[in-house]
Design a protein around this motif. Structure first.
Motif, short mmCIF file in Angstrom:
data_model
loop_
_atom_site.label_atom_id
_atom_site.label_comp_id
_atom_site.label_asym_id
_atom_site.label_seq_id
_atom_site.Cartn_x
_atom_site.Cartn_y
_atom_site.Cartn_z
N GLU A 1 0.85 -1.21 0.00
CA GLU A 1 0.00 0.00 0.00
C GLU A 1 0.87 1.25 0.00
O GLU A 1 0.69 2.16 -0.80
N THR B 1 1.79 4.21 -2.91
CA THR B 1 1.50 5.62 -2.70
C THR B 1 2.66 6.47 -3.19
O THR B 1 2.48 7.45 -3.91
N GLN C 1 -3.54 -8.29 -2.20
CA GLN C 1 -4.69 -7.70 -1.52
C GLN C 1 -4.64 -6.17 -1.62
O GLN C 1 -5.68 -5.52 -1.81
N ALA C 2 -3.45 -5.63 -1.47
CA ALA C 2 -3.30 -4.17 -1.56
C ALA C 2 -3.66 -3.69 -2.96
O ALA C 2 -4.37 -2.69 -3.12
N LYS D 1 -5.52 -5.18 -5.15
CA LYS D 1 -6.96 -5.36 -5.38
C LYS D 1 -7.72 -4.15 -4.87
O LYS D 1 -8.64 -3.65 -5.53
N ALA D 2 -7.35 -3.71 -3.66
CA ALA D 2 -8.06 -2.58 -3.07
C ALA D 2 -7.89 -1.33 -3.91
O ALA D 2 -8.74 -0.45 -3.93
N LYS D 3 -6.76 -1.26 -4.61
CA LYS D 3 -6.51 -0.09 -5.46
C LYS D 3 -6.99 -0.34 -6.88
O LYS D 3 -6.78 0.50 -7.77
#
Ligand SMILES: Nc1ncnc2c1ncn2[C@@H]1O[C@H](COP(=O)(O)OP(=O)(O)OP(=O)(O)O)[C@@H](O)[C@H]1O
Ligand SMILES: Nc1ncnc2c1ncn2[C@@H]1O[C@H](COP(=O)(O)OP(=O)(O)OP(=O)(O)O)[C@@H](O)[C@H]1O
Ligand SMILES: O[C@@H]1[C@H](O)[C@H](O)CO[C@H]1O
Ligand SMILES: [Mg+2]
Ligand SMILES: [Mg+2]
Lengths: 511, 324, 331, 324
Positions: free
Chosen positions: C214, C218, C239-240, C242-244
């Motif tokens: 994550e 950034t 997972q990170a 996917k969230a983005k």
């Protein structure tokens, strides 16, 4: 005398934050002199003494010992200057035994080498000698002091000061935890020390006692010297007047007769080794005193009634109903309240405010589920004014209050629960004359509202002045119950030291 | 007569011989007997020697921790101090410095870390838990920066290997050294003023100040002692392994505290039993050895270890409350 | 003439150094049955379970527990070398027949390895990034820098001359990380179009893989390839991403070919992973024990296979039974 | 006038709004500003959202720890509780149990571990440090027995994923949940009888008993709270990762204690600032985020983290002593 004082303090000042504790205090003291230091709670006596002992730094002023100015920036510096102190709050090591405590910080070594082995045997012998020969008390020398009684601990603290061989000895309320006999022993020692040319500063709220042993008395009021006179020019009233800046009307409030309806009835209460076959019945509004020597079982009995220490046999009835007091919560459910003697260790919550400390015993008054800060303030403010607690308000930290005022808050905590039975253990220990009479008035008022009060105290005058009846305990048994109004202190003292067999049987403890 | 009866055990208590945790001693003996039956090779000289040798690093550090905990302090930095000092010693040896220089440098570094801990606690006023935890994290970080995560090998100077690998009359030298350190610590704690000062601070810090004990100095000295002993353990380990690992000593802080407390020294300070600490450290080594000898399934190891700690300490509690 | 090791250890790399040092134990033919084999990984995790599956299968082939009794001990965490030393010493005192140990850091185990050898217990290494000591018989596994090389080579093959920014999730600082990075850098540094813009530790674990990714994205939203030195961290990274909403857009290159990574390649979430031959490593350990102690044959110093990259093009060819222990019929 | 000036901050303090550790607040703000300059992307909504989300597990557990520490206790078992409860929840989901059942089972397990901790401490009388450390070791062992070291994957039920992965009005649901837990904890600690009981025990355990506080029950309840919140963190983490890892939460106990203490709650009990705890937890997440954003060399991470903890706590000390 005055031309070469042993100790000379000049212009001592001390502030705690914004609060001025001491201002421009002068104090001179010669060898062979016993100076009584008195003043209300918070007057600054202990602060002044701690400055002298090097435990507190001072903000201004000078201190000279034998004409030489000293810095006294640490307790060690104080000790090096020949000053020993018995602190008001005992400063013992609970895990250590008497010998280890007496020599703490000054342990004897077999040689001067800093890692040289300690002389354990010699320290033990010396400690034993100090305690039994000099102080005339039998203290278990091998037990950690946490297992010893308060008065034993007090005697060890005294032995510690004597052992230092200091020329100036400060005793800050040394007799508060002592019984009559032990007090007498201490006075004898003070006389001996005086004769040996030592200078002694003696702080106490027991003014009569103090006038008996001091050569001079200094009175502090609000951090200033209010009087400094030879004892010949003084009497109790004059000292009290100087302390409070006016006259004290009356120490004990007038007695109000108890009601006729029964409240607490104790039958055959026993606990092996502590108290035995205790029976008494008390009425609502009655104030019942328990006298007795150290170890006579009076505290154990009181705490058993509060469910803190179990009793093994016997019954307790409240308003005619049998109750089981196996746990504190049982006692509280029966609306018992208990004010412990060791306020600092068993009473106050030092991180918290007056309001917090006051309401913790009955949080229901702050709200059924949600505790409301405004309510806390309101309740606390009302008690503060009702009891005359001297503090900055409900939000003041409890630890910023003087001992007497803390005691009033403790009392208020329990009054807030509207107790049926109020158990008081040494309720005025360390409390000044004015506050004492205020505490008595509060107790009296509670009784008048129908509360039954049981008071345990080492101060026989207090018991006789405050209570309706006083029981005397000896080796765990109640040996007599006297009518307070018509009895003398000597009677209590006598019964306290005599086994029951030598006395006529007591039948009339309310049946 | 009565007095003698009271005095003996107290006196013995005071000198930490019988002391604290008799429940643990019983648990310990029961464990030994059980292991003797279950694992026939347990009671061989070779195995017992190994067990002692395995107990050495934890034991040596735990001696220091006994002072720290007796003083009502805590030191979480010991494991990373062990790693850092071991690395420095190994590195100096690899660079060709003589053995005494390398060892002294390691010990001095341990002392230095102790000083830092002590100053943070006394002068800055940071709680011991947080101060030593931060120093633990920082030192482990320094280890990483220093080694880039790669062990330093080649500390195989024969004189240096003696420390960790040789024998004296059949007893491994590290064990001999540990016994010597124990004796010295024992003397220091129970027979000198310094020892009294340490326990005084643990018993009542305010009173300690009031009787004139230089509490700050004593505290710093105790953390220095803890640092030096961690360094000493680090040097012995480095010598034993002829190399220094960046991850050495990880998690030791908890093992060490467990050993001390199992032994009977309470976290509330004021009392300390060095003898108990030895038992605690050996007990932990015996448990782990037993798990290996009995070939207990790996997954069960921690369950067993945790349970034994609980049983040992609970046995002690039970024993004490019965005596009351 | 050199024996035909390839017949015993299929796919063994013969170009690796295979000469004995002379200080390791000599082959012996032991007749006692069962032979006690100690298996000592650096911890117990998915990877070592897979190695263990290979060990068990191969033991089954030789008659199961009556032929070889398997003793398994594992430290409580990756770096708890003390636990390994303790287990080694107990086994030596117990006089078992062979020890297979995975090294986190070689130095700590060296004295125990020497002692075992001197006590006549042959030591086999596995999954050990460094193996420098003269005492072990064979190092079983693969070259960890080959793993890193394989990751880098896949990137080179996939992106060619394109300018690509790379982010890397490292494991805990230590030999596994440094060897893998060494191989990776060797290849990547020859291609200046690849730029490593971020390189951060994620402690081998998924939760850290998540948060570090994550943060990394950034600072560097333009990373196109996320390399992880272990699939666990890569899965956290996934997972990170996917969230983005970046999964499938950013190439994830994992390591180890964990079952989940394998599945993620099928769904397109992962681009590639490196299979390090975990189960084969396990089989090879038992083959080595068999050759050395049951047959009395000498062994090569290194029994290495080459790691293999899987991506969408060949993932279907991977044999799924390679993940688990498949109990075999006794022979 | 003077009275008002004294009273205001007191009141605010008591109800934990401004409270404790102003030095840390300053350190925190300085850090934020510095990061703003050094890492231009630090102050983006996306990044701040990530930071908060990363702070969630430590923060939630630290709320419980604030009660524990305010009560003068300590709980080292939180990290392994997180792992164990996460695994159980994930496993139940994989086995097809409905989401609420799986989550409630996880929470119940957390409560159960809390009960065990509480009973060991109050009824057996084992020191909190040792009791919870042993339970930490045992639970981690149970995790290993349960999983054989292999993560449990496939907890991908869409309803379950919502907990950790979805958004509510642009705010991640875990952050929303954390805010709710914070509010509840805040109310519980400062506005209920229970909260007062907790802080009373921390302030003076003997006095607490004498005013009729059922100290054993309250203690057990606090450890249950700590266990449930650890479980809650475990469930959120599992939902976020759609899987449960055996090594999850390792070392969290120290991070959690650091967050609480950095926030201004002292280990000596009696006072507690939940607001400070939030700042402490976020501070730690910001530091780690900053290290990643600035791509600080791997090897330096721990050095930086340890130093920042020290500076933050020291700043506070310095600030307090100046006020005296
Ligand atoms: N450490 C401290 N911090 C802040 N205020 C203090 C401190 N010690 C004493 N004070 C304050 O200084 C004043 C003087 O206190 P001191 O203890 O000297 O009174 P005292 O005369 O000994 O009273 P007592 O008879 O109750 O012992 C009091 O208002 C007290 O609250
Ligand atoms: N916790 C305890 N456990 C065992 N015995 C105790 C305990 N507390 C007190 N005792 C014993 O009970 C007896 C009575 O003690 P108690 O404290 O009631 O005396 P007291 O008359 O109140 O003395 P004081 O004047 O010091 O308050 C003593 O012999 C004491 O040793
Ligand atoms: O070598 C193993 C695995 O290959 C994994 O990559 C991470 O940790 C190491 O122990
Ligand atoms: Mg005073
Ligand atoms: Mg008493």
């Amino acid at each position: 005398m005055a031309n070469n004082p042993l100790l000379e303090m000049k212009g001592i000042g001390k502030r705690f934050g914004n609060m001025v504790a001491l201002q421009g205090i002068d104090l001179a003291l010669s060898g062979g002199e016993v100076l009584g230091l008195v003043g209300e709670n918070g007057a600054g006596k202990s602060t002044l003494m701690k400055i002298l002992a090097g435990a507190y730094s001072r903000d201004g002023g000078t201190i000279a010992v034998r004409g030489k100015e000293v810095e006294l920036d640490s307790p060690k510096a104080g000790a090096d200057a020949g000053i020993a102190i018995i602190y008001q709050e005992l400063s013992l090591f609970p895990d250590f035994n008497a010998a280890e405590n007496i020599f703490a910080g000054r342990e004897l070594r077999r040689s001067g080498f800093s890692l040289a082995p300690l002389s354990h045997g010699q320290m033990r012998r010396e400690a034993r000698r100090l305690l039994s020969e000099e102080l005339g008390v039998e203290v278990a020398i091998d037990r950690p002091v946490r297992e010893l009684s308060l008065s034993d601990r007090q005697m060890i603290e005294i032995a510690k000061a004597l052992n230092s061989n200091a020329d100036i000895i400060i005793m800050d309320e040394p007799t508060e935890a002592l019984e009559e006999v032990e007090r007498k022993q201490l006075f004898a020692i003070i006389n001996r020390l005086q004769a040996a040319g030592k200078a002694i500063i003696y702080v106490s709220h027991r003014i009569k006692e103090l006038l008996g042993i001091c050569s001079r008395v200094m009175v502090l009021r609000d951090g200033r010297t209010a009087a400094d006179l030879p004892v010949a020019d003084l009497d109790v009233d004059k000292v009290v007047a100087a302390m409070i800046g006016g006259a004290l009307s009356k120490q004990f409030p007038p007695r109000v007769p108890p009601r006729s309806d029964p409240s607490v009835e104790v039958r055959g209460l026993s606990r092996a080794g502590a108290f035995d076959d205790i029976s008494f019945s008390l009425a609502k509004g009655e104030i019942f005193g328990i006298a007795g020597l150290e170890g006579s079982g009076k505290s154990a009995l009181l705490r058993a009634l509060f469910g803190q220490r179990a009793y093994e046999r016997g019954t307790v009835k409240v308003e005619g109903k049998d109750v089981q007091l196996t746990d504190i919560t049982d006692a509280i459910r029966e609306r018992f309240a208990f004010l412990p003697a060791e306020r600092k260790f068993e009473g106050i919550f030092p991180e918290h405010s007056v309001g917090w400390n006051l309401s913790i015993g009955n949080l229901g008054v702050l709200g059924k589920i949600t505790l409301r800060p405004s309510k806390e303030k309101e309740v606390a403010a009302s008690y503060i004014s009702k009891l005359g607690v001297k503090c900055e308000g409900p939000q003041a930290e409890i630890s910023s209050l003087s001992g007497g005022n803390q005691q009033k808050v403790m009392l208020a905590r329990w009054l807030l629960t509207q107790p049926k039975v109020l158990l008081l253990e040494e309720p005025t220990r360390g409390v000044d004359v004015r506050a004492k009479s205020e505490v008595y008035a509060l107790v009296q008022a509670a009784a008048q509202d129908g509360c039954t009060v049981i008071v345990v105290s080492a101060d026989n005058a207090e018991l006789l002045g405050l209570c309706h009846r006083v029981a005397v305990m000896f080796e765990g048994k109640i040996t007599t119950v006297v009518d307070a109004a018509t009895s003398k202190e000597e009677t209590l003292a006598l019964h306290s030291v005599r086994p029951p067999e030598t006395l006529h049987p007591v039948g009339g403890i309310n049946g | 007569m009565a007095e003698v009866a009271v005095t003996r055990p107290r006196h013995a208590f005071k000198f930490g011989l019988a002391s604290g945790n008799s429940g643990v001693y019983i648990a310990f003996v029961v464990l030994l007997i059980a292991l003797g039956f279950a694992a026939p090779r347990f009671f061989t000289v070779g195995n017992l020697t190994d067990v002692l040798r395995q107990a050495v690093p934890i034991a040596v550090i735990a001696f220091g921790a006994t002072f720290v905990i007796g003083m009502r302090g805590i030191d979480l930095s010991v494991g990373s101090t062990l790693a850092l000092t071991g690395l420095v010693t190994a590195n100096l040896l690899v660079l060709g410095y003589p053995v005494p220089v390398a060892c002294l440098a390691g010990l001095a570094l341990g002392a230095f870390i102790g000083v830092i801990n002590g100053l943070l606690i006394t002068k800055i006023g940071i709680t011991d838990f947080i101060a030593t935890m931060a120093i633990m994290v920082v030192s482990r970080g320094v280890v990483m920066v220093y080694t880039q995560g790669i062990p330093i090998t080649g500390a195989s100077d024969p004189a240096f290997r003696m420390i960790g690998q040789s024998y004296l009359a059949g007893v491994p030298v590290p064990v001999v050294l540990t016994v010597i350190v124990f004796a010295a610590a024992f003397y220091l704690l129970y027979y000198t003023r310094f020892g009294r000062f340490v326990l005084s601070i643990g018993s009542n810090p305010d009173a300690a100040r009031l009787v004139g004990i230089p509490t700050d100095k004593v505290k710093i000295a105790v953390y220095v002692l803890a640092g030096v002993l961690s360094a000493f353990a680090g040097i012995m380990l480095t010598s034993r392994l002829e190399s220094a690992m960046p991850e050495a000593g990880q998690g030791y802080e908890l093992d060490v505290i467990a050993a001390v407390v199992i032994g009977g020294t309470g976290l509330s300070g004021g009392r300390a039993t060095l003898f108990g600490t030895v038992v605690g450290a050996v007990l932990m080594a015996v448990v782990r050895n037993g798990l290996n000898l009995l070939n207990v399934n790996t997954f069960w190891h921690q369950v067993v270890i945790g349970t034994i700690i609980l049983v040992a300490v609970a046995a002690d509690r039970f024993n004490r409350s019965r005596k009351m | 003439a050199e024996p035909d090791y390839n017949a015993v250890f299929p796919g063994i790399l013969m170009d690796k150094d295979i000469k004995p040092t002379g200080q390791e134990m000599k082959p012996v033919k032991k007749d006692n049955r069962p032979l006690k084999l100690g298996f000592l990984p650096t911890a117990m995790d998915t990877y070592y379970q897979r190695v263990l599956a290979g060990v068990k299968e191969e033991i089954d082939k030789r008659g199961g527990a009556e032929a070889i009794e398997l003793l398994v001990q594992a430290p409580s965490s990756q770096s708890a070398t003390d636990d390994q030393i303790r287990a080694m010493e107990a086994w030596i005192n117990d006089g078992i027949d062979a020890i297979a140990v995975a090294l986190y850091n070689e130095g700590a185990l060296l004295p125990s390895i020497r002692r075992a050898t001197e006590a006549g217990i042959p030591v086999f290494l596995f999954n050990s990034p460094f193996a420098d000591n003269p005492y072990y018989v064979s190092d079983v596994g693969y070259d960890q820098s080959d793993g890193g090389r394989a990751q880098a080579q896949w990137i080179v093959d996939t992106y060619g001359d394109k300018e690509v920014k790379i982010g890397i999730l490292e494991g805990l600082p230590g030999p596994h990380t440094s060897q893998r990075m060494k191989g990776f850098n060797e290849i990547i540094s020859k291609h200046p179009n690849f730029k490593i813009v971020a390189q951060q530790p994620a402690g081998w674990v998924r939760a850290q893989g998540l948060s570090v990714t994550e943060n990394m994205f950034t600072a560097n939203p333009d990373i196109e390839v996320l390399v992880a030195l272990y699939d666990e961290m890569a899965l956290g990274g996934l997972q990170a991403l996917k969230a983005k909403g970046l999964n499938g857009k950013v190439a994830i290159v994992g390591y180890e070919n964990m079952k989940e990574a394998n599945a993620a390649i099928l769904t397109g979430d992962f681009s590639a992973t490196v299979d390090t031959g975990a189960k084969e490593e396990g089989r090879n350990i038992v083959r080595a024990v068999d050759e050395f102690l049951m047959k009395g044959n000498p062994l090569p110093k290194k029994i290495f296979v080459s790691p293999k990259v899987y991506d969408a093009t060949n993932i279907k060819t991977f044999d799924q039974t390679d993940y688990d222990y498949v109990p075999q019929q006794k022979m």
